[in-house]
Design an enzyme around this catalytic site. Structure first.
Site, short mmCIF file in Angstrom:
data_model
loop_
_atom_site.label_atom_id
_atom_site.label_comp_id
_atom_site.label_asym_id
_atom_site.label_seq_id
_atom_site.Cartn_x
_atom_site.Cartn_y
_atom_site.Cartn_z
N LYS A 1 0.88 -0.90 -0.16
CA LYS A 1 -0.45 -0.51 0.08
C LYS A 1 1.12 0.86 0.02
CE LYS A 1 -3.59 1.37 2.44
NZ LYS A 1 -4.75 1.72 4.26
N SER B 1 -9.24 1.31 3.13
CA SER B 1 -8.40 2.34 3.33
C SER B 1 -7.36 1.39 1.96
CB SER B 1 -7.73 2.62 2.99
OG SER B 1 -7.04 2.81 4.55
N ILE C 1 -7.60 0.62 10.28
CA ILE C 1 -7.92 1.41 11.64
C ILE C 1 -9.20 1.52 11.84
CG2 ILE C 1 -7.96 3.16 10.90
CD1 ILE C 1 -6.34 4.98 13.28
N GLY C 2 -10.32 0.87 11.15
CA GLY C 2 -11.51 0.79 11.61
C GLY C 2 -12.23 0.02 10.18
N GLY C 3 -11.26 -1.20 9.76
CA GLY C 3 -11.71 -2.33 8.93
C GLY C 3 -10.94 -2.69 7.01
N SER C 4 -9.80 -1.49 7.92
CA SER C 4 -9.12 -0.88 5.83
C SER C 4 -8.00 -1.72 5.33
CB SER C 4 -8.16 0.30 6.25
OG SER C 4 -8.71 1.31 6.54
N LEU D 1 -7.26 8.31 3.96
CA LEU D 1 -7.30 6.43 4.62
C LEU D 1 -8.60 6.31 5.44
CD1 LEU D 1 -3.13 7.29 5.61
CD2 LEU D 1 -4.49 5.25 3.58
#
Lengths: 607, 607
Positions: free
Chosen positions: A140, A215, A236-239, A189
Site C-alpha cells: 500500500k 482503505s 484502523i477501522g476495517g481497512s 485513509l
C-alpha cells in the site's frame, strides 16, 4: 526514478500534480518487459476476473495462480527463478491496473535487481536467504519505500520522499521478499472505499460497479485478481478487512502493536486512541500466517519500542489450558444490533454455522451482543450503543487531524489564494465521514461546521474531550474482557460488513469491522466460496428482508435501502466473506482456529 | 466508617472540608488498641528514625523491623498471627503519622477482620491463602478502596466514594495481603513533594526539614520509618522513585501496562501519552520482587485489557541469549548533561562504581548521554535536549487536565462565587509546575497565562499539538532503542535525582526519573547505606563543586544554589540512593541485575 518536481509547493495546480503522478505510474508500467496488451474498454465485462486467463501466457498464468506457500517452495528449491516469478506478477499487476485502477507505481528496477541478487545467492550457496525467498509482495502506497514519493493519497503531500524503507519492509526484504508494486488508498485513509484526487477510483474486479473497499482498496483489488498473492495493508477501522472481504481474499488485522508500523505516513500519526495496525491480504491462509510469523521471529520490538514483546507462538497460547484437548468454542454474532447484514451475508453465515454444528471439532454458541445480558447494560447509554458513541468521538479526532494537516486545512490556505483552485472532496469526503448518518449531536455539530478551511472545527475537540473518550474506551474494553472471561469462547464468528462489496460511494457503515479496532481484537476475513448470484444462492430465501421490514436504526434503514434498490443483480459476482475474531494478543490462536473452522465447514483455505 | 457529608458540593468551605478529613483520620487512629503515646513536639529531633525504638513495645519493634520475606515466612507457618502483625504495623504507622504527617486514614476495622479470616483459614486448613498471607500493605490514597473516600488530594473531590476495590488490591488481597493504612499525596499528583490543602505537608523522617518526596510521599515517609515494609505507589515522572530515594528504601517503577491500574483516580485519567505506572516501595528487594511476581502470576491482563500479556519470567529474559553466562554489563550515567547531581550523590555513585569495577560479575561502561555519539544528535534540537522539550509538552497536557477538572478549573467556578473563598495553590502549585525553570517558549506562554479560572490556557494545547508531541516521543524512543541495540548493556546505573531529599518546596528537577517514564523503561531506586553527614562521607571532597563552577543550564544553576546555600549540614541525615534502569519489559532482568549488583558492590538488599 526521476526526482519529483511537480508539486503544489512549487506552484502547480492540483490537476497538474495528479496528471504528473499518473504519468509517472504509466512510465513505470511501460518499462516492463513484454507487458500485457492494452485492453479496449468495450471488451471488458463487469466481472473482470476471467480476463487474465485470456491474455497472459501459460507460464505467467501458472505462476500467478499459485499461492504463497507453493511459490516459496518452488523459489527456495530453485525450480523457479525469482526473476521469472516477479516478472509474471508485474505483468499481472499491470493488467490489474487496467481493469481496476489499483496501482500507483510499479517498481521494476528495484524488483529485478533484488530478484537477480536472490537468484545469485541461491545459485552460489544452494540456500534461500529466508522463508520468503523471492516471494513477491505488493505494498500500500502510504508505507514508505526509500527514495519514493510518500503522498498518502493527498495532493498536497506529493513531493515528500521516504528517507528509508518502513521497518516492516526491511524485515520482509531480509527474509527474501521482493517488492514490485505500490497500490492505491483513499483520500484521508478514512474510508472503506478507495478514491482520491491523485489517481481516481479503484473498482472491484468481480464487478466493476462495486467498490474494491478501503482503505487498502488497491491491495484488495490487486490480490482479488491475483496481481499479487500477498500484499501489505493497514487497518484502523476495517481497512484491511473491507477490501479483503469485498474481493474474496484473506485479510488479517492483527492485535495492534504486534507488527511494526514505523515508516508509514498518515494524518493520524502520533495518535494513540485507536492504534492503527498493519497486516497482510493474501490468497491463502498460509500466506497470512507466514507473513506474521516471519516478522515476529525478527523480534521487531527491539527496533520499534512501541511494540509489545510477544513472540510468535507455535504451540501454547494465552488462555488455553495446558494439555487440554477440547472442541473449539465459537461464539456467533448474527447481527450487531445496529445494522442487519444483507441477505447473502446472513445466508452464508447460516450455511457455515450449520456445517460447523455437524462437526466434532467445533462447539457453537450464540454471542448475544446486546440483550438478555446484565453485563452488557453498561455499554448502552442514552439509548445508543456506547461503542458507537465512543468510536464516533475517537474517529472524529482522527478526522480533525486529517483536516488540520491535509489539503483541506491550513496547509491548503498557504498554497493558493483562490477558492476556485480548491481541491475537491471526493464523494465520500463530501459526506465528511461514513458516520455522518450517526447517532449523536457531536456528529451533527461536526457536519454543520465542516467546510474546507474552516478552522472552527479544530477547536471543538480539545484534549480533555479526547481523554474523556479514552476513559470510556477503556471502560468498554474492560467490560468486554469480563464478558469474554464469563462466556469462555475461543473465537467469535460474525459478518465482515453489512453486505458484500457496496456500490461505489455507499460504504458508510463501519461497525462490523471497527468494533474490533475499538476492542483491539485480532480479526481475519475469509472467503466462503460463494458469490452473489451464483448457484449456491438457492434455498437462501429465508434470509431475505420481509416485506414489512422495519429498520432498527437510521444506519440500518440506509443499508436496507441499498439492498432493496439493487438486489441480487446489483451485486452480482461479489464474493461473500465472513470474519473470525480472537481475543487481544491471541493472534496465532485465531489463525489456528480459522484453519480448524474452514476444515470443519468444508471450506478451502485458499482462494 | 461514617458516610462522608462535609463537602464543598454540600456548601462547606475548603477549610471545613479539610478539617473534617483530618478529624476522620484522627478518629481512625484513636480507635486503635494500645496506640503509641502522643509525642510532644519539643521532644522530637530532626532525625525521627530512632524514636520508634524508644516508644514501641519490644514485640512491636521485633515485628516491624522484619522485612516482607521474613514476615511472610513467619505468617505462613503460623509462628506469628496475622492479627498480631497487623496491630504492630498499625501502631507504628500511627507513630509515623505523628512524626511525618503521612497518613490519610487507618483501616483498623477491615484490617482486623481480614487478619482474623486469615488466622482462621490457617488454623483450619494448615495452609496460607497465598504468597502474601497476612503481609501488611500500605496504599497511596488515590488507589480506590471500596466504600472509602477517593479524593486524590483535591478538596473538590472529597465525597467521591470508590465503588469497588482497585484491581491490584483485589489481586493482592486474594494472595493474602492485609491493607491497613492509606497515605498522602500532593495536590494534582504532579509534584516530587507531598503537600495538599486537605492534609498539609508530609516531611522526611530522616530530617523533617526535608521533603519525603512525591507524589507517593506518604508511602515514602511511612516505609522510611518502617510504619510499612511494603507499600503501593504510582509513578508518571518519578513519583515512586523520588520518595523511595529520599527515604532510603527500595522503590520500583515497572514498565507501564504490566501491573493493573484499574480503580485509581487521577486528573490525567484517560491520557495515553505517558502512561502512569503502579509499583511497590519496600524495605527489601525481595519485597519488591514478591509484589510484582504475585500480581503477574494472577494474569491481570485478562481483566484489564490495556495491559500487555507478558507473564512473570523466572529464568529466561528478552534479549538474553540462551545458555549464555557472561558478566552483567552496566552502563553508567554520571550526569544527564542538564543538571549535575549534588556532591553526596556523585560521591556515592563513584564509590559503587569503583567496587563494581573490582568484581568478576560486572562489566562497567560509561553511558554517554549527549556527546561523542552520532546517534544521539537526533535528540538535540535548537540547542535543547529534545527529551526535555517533549516531556515539557506532554506534561503540560497533564497539567491542563488537572486545571480542567480540579479545584482550579471550571468546577471551582461552579462551587463558589467569591475570589476570597478560592482554595490556594500549595507552594509548588504556585510554581505551577516543576518545569517552570524550563527551556522552551511554551513554558513561558503557559506561565504567563495560568491563573485560577483562566480558561484561556486550555485552548492553547489542542489535539494536534498533543499528537505532534507523541510523534516526537516515539521517534525519541526509537532512537534510544537503536542506541541500546548498539551498546548492548544490560542495565544503566545512574543518580535517582539531582540530590538527596530536597528542602521543602524546592524539588523542581524531574529529569533523572522522568527520563525513564518518557522511554517507558523499568527503573528501581535503592539505598547505598550512606547518609549525608555520616562518617562514610570522608574522602568525598573530590566531588564538591569547584569554587569557579559554572552551571551548565538554568536548572543546573538552581540546583547548584540549593547545595551551595545549605551544604552537608542542611541535608544531614538524608539517605543517599541510586537508580538502576532496565530495557522496556525487562523488569525481571532488572530486579535480578540489582541483586547481582548489590552483592558485587557489598551493599545490602534490605534496609
Amino acid at each position: 526514478m526521476p526526482p519529483v518536481t511537480v508539486t503544489t509547493a512549487s506552484g502547480a495546480t492540483w490537476q497538474e500534480v495528479a496528471a504528473d503522478r499518473q504519468r509517472h505510474r504509466d512510465v513505470t508500467i511501460a518499462s516492463l518487459e513484454s507487458p500485457p496488451p492494452k485492453l479496449l474498454t468495450n471488451d471488458v465485462p463487469l466481472n473482470t476476473t476471467g480476463i487474465p486467463k485470456s491474455v497472459l501466457t501459460a507460464e505467467d498464468l501458472d505462476i500467478t495462480e499459485r499461492n504463497v506457500e507453493d511459490l516459496a517452495s518452488k523459489l527456495a528449491s530453485g525450480e523457479w527463478s525469482a526473476k521469472k516469478v516477479i516478472q509474471a506478477f508485474m505483468r499481472r499487476a499491470c493488467l490489474a491496473q487496467q481493469l481496476t485502477n489499483c496501482v500507483t507505481e510499479l517498481l521494476p528496477e528495484e524488483a529485478l535487481k533484488r530478484a537477480a541478487e536472490l537468484d545469485d545467492h541461491l545459485a552460489s550457496t544452494g540456500k534461500p536467504v529466508g522463508p520468503l525467498h523471492g516471494v513477491p509482495i505488493s505494498v500500500k502506497e502510504h508505507i514508505g519505500i526509500k527514495g519514493h514519493d510518500l503522498n498518502g493519497g493527498f495532493v498536497s503531500w506529493v513531493g515528500r520522499v521516504a528517507e528509508e524503507d518502513a521497518l516492516i519492509l526491511q524485515i520482509l526484504r531480509d527474509a527474501g521478499a521482493v517488492f514490485y508494486v505500490r497500490t492505491t488508498q483513499p483520500q484521508t485513509l478514512m474510508h472503506l472505499e478507495t478514491s482520491n484526487n491523485l489517481y481516481g477510483t479503484t473498482v472491484n474486479p468481480h464487478n466493476t460497479t462495486l467498490t474494491a473497499g478501503g482503505s487498502s482498496g488497491g491491495e484488495g483489488a490487486l490480490v482479488g485478481i491475483r496481481g499479487s498473492v500477498l500484499g501489505i495493508g493497514t487497518d484502523i477501522g476495517g481497512s484491511i478487512r473491507s477490501p479483503a472481504a469485498n474481493n474474496g481474499v484473506f485479510g488479517f488485522k492483527p492485535t495492534a502493536l504486534r507488527l511494526p508500523v514505523g515508516g508509514w505516513t498518515a494524518t493520524m500519526a502520533g495518535s494513540d486512541h485507536i492504534v492503527g495496525t498493519i497486516g497482510p491480504l493474501s490468497t491463502s491462509l498460509e500466506g497470512v500466517s507466514l507473513f506474521v510469523r516471519t516478522i515476529l521471529r525478527a523480534r521487531p520490538w527491539l527496533r520499534e519500542p512501541s511494540l509489545v514483546p510477544v513472540p510468535w507462538k507455535d504451540e501454547d497460547q494465552l488462555g488455553e489450558e495446558e494439555g487440554e484437548r477440547r472442541k473449539l468454542r465459537v461464539g456467533v454474532i448474527w447481527d450487531d444490533g445496529v445494522v442487519r447484514p444483507h441477505p447473502p451475508v446472513a445466508a452464508a453465515l447460516s450455511r457455515v454455522v450449520e456445517k460447523l454444528k455437524g462437526s466434532d471439532e467445533v462447539e457453537i454458541v450464540d454471542w448475544e451482543c446486546w440483550e438478555h445480558n446484565l453485563a452488557w447494560e453498561i455499554i448502552v447509554c442514552y439509548g445508543i450503543p456506547l461503542h458507537f458513541r465512543i468510536l464516533e468521538r475517537l474517529m472524529l479526532c482522527v478526522w480533525i487531524q486529517c483536516y488540520e494537516f491535509s489539503e483541506f486545512g491550513p496547509n491548503y490556505i498557504s498554497l493558493t489564494e483562490e477558492p476556485k483552485k480548491r481541491r475537491p472532496f471526493t464523494p465520500l469526503g463530501n459526506h465528511c465521514y461514513p458516520y455522518r448518518n450517526g447517532f449523536s449531536s457531536i456528529t451533527h455539530t461536526y457536519e454543520n461546521t465542516l467546510r474546507p478551511c474552516d478552522s472552527l472545527l479544530v477547536n471543538i475537540f480539545r484534549i480533555p474531550t479526547l481523554w474523556q473518550a479514552q476513559q470510556e474506551r477503556d471502560a468498554y474494553r474492560t467490560s468486554y474482557a469480563a464478558l469474554w472471561n464469563e462466556r469462555a469462547v475461543d473465537v467469535i464468528l460474525c459478518p465482515a460488513g453489512p453486505g458484500v462489496a457496496p456500490k461505489l460511494g455507499t460504504a458508510r457503515y463501519w461497525g462490523y469491522t471497527s468494533q474490533w479496532n475499538l476492542l483491539n481484537y485480532p480479526a481475519i476475513v475469509f472467503p466462503t466460496g460463494v458469490k452473489v448470484g451464483g448457484t449456491q444462492e438457492e434455498g437462501d430465501k429465508a434470509h431475505e428482508y420481509p416485506a414489512d421490514y422495519k429498520p432498527m436504526s437510521e444506519a440500518d434503514g440506509y443499508n436496507y435501502g441499498l439492498w432493496n434498490e439493487r438486489g441480487v443483480e446489483g451485486y452480482a459476482g461479489a464474493p461473500v466473506s465472513l470474519q473470525l475474531v480472537g481475543r487481544m494478543y491471541e493472534d496465532e490462536k485465531l489463525l489456528r482456529a480459522l484453519k480448524t473452522l474452514l476444515n470443519a465447514a468444508g471450506l478451502a483455505n485458499t482462494c
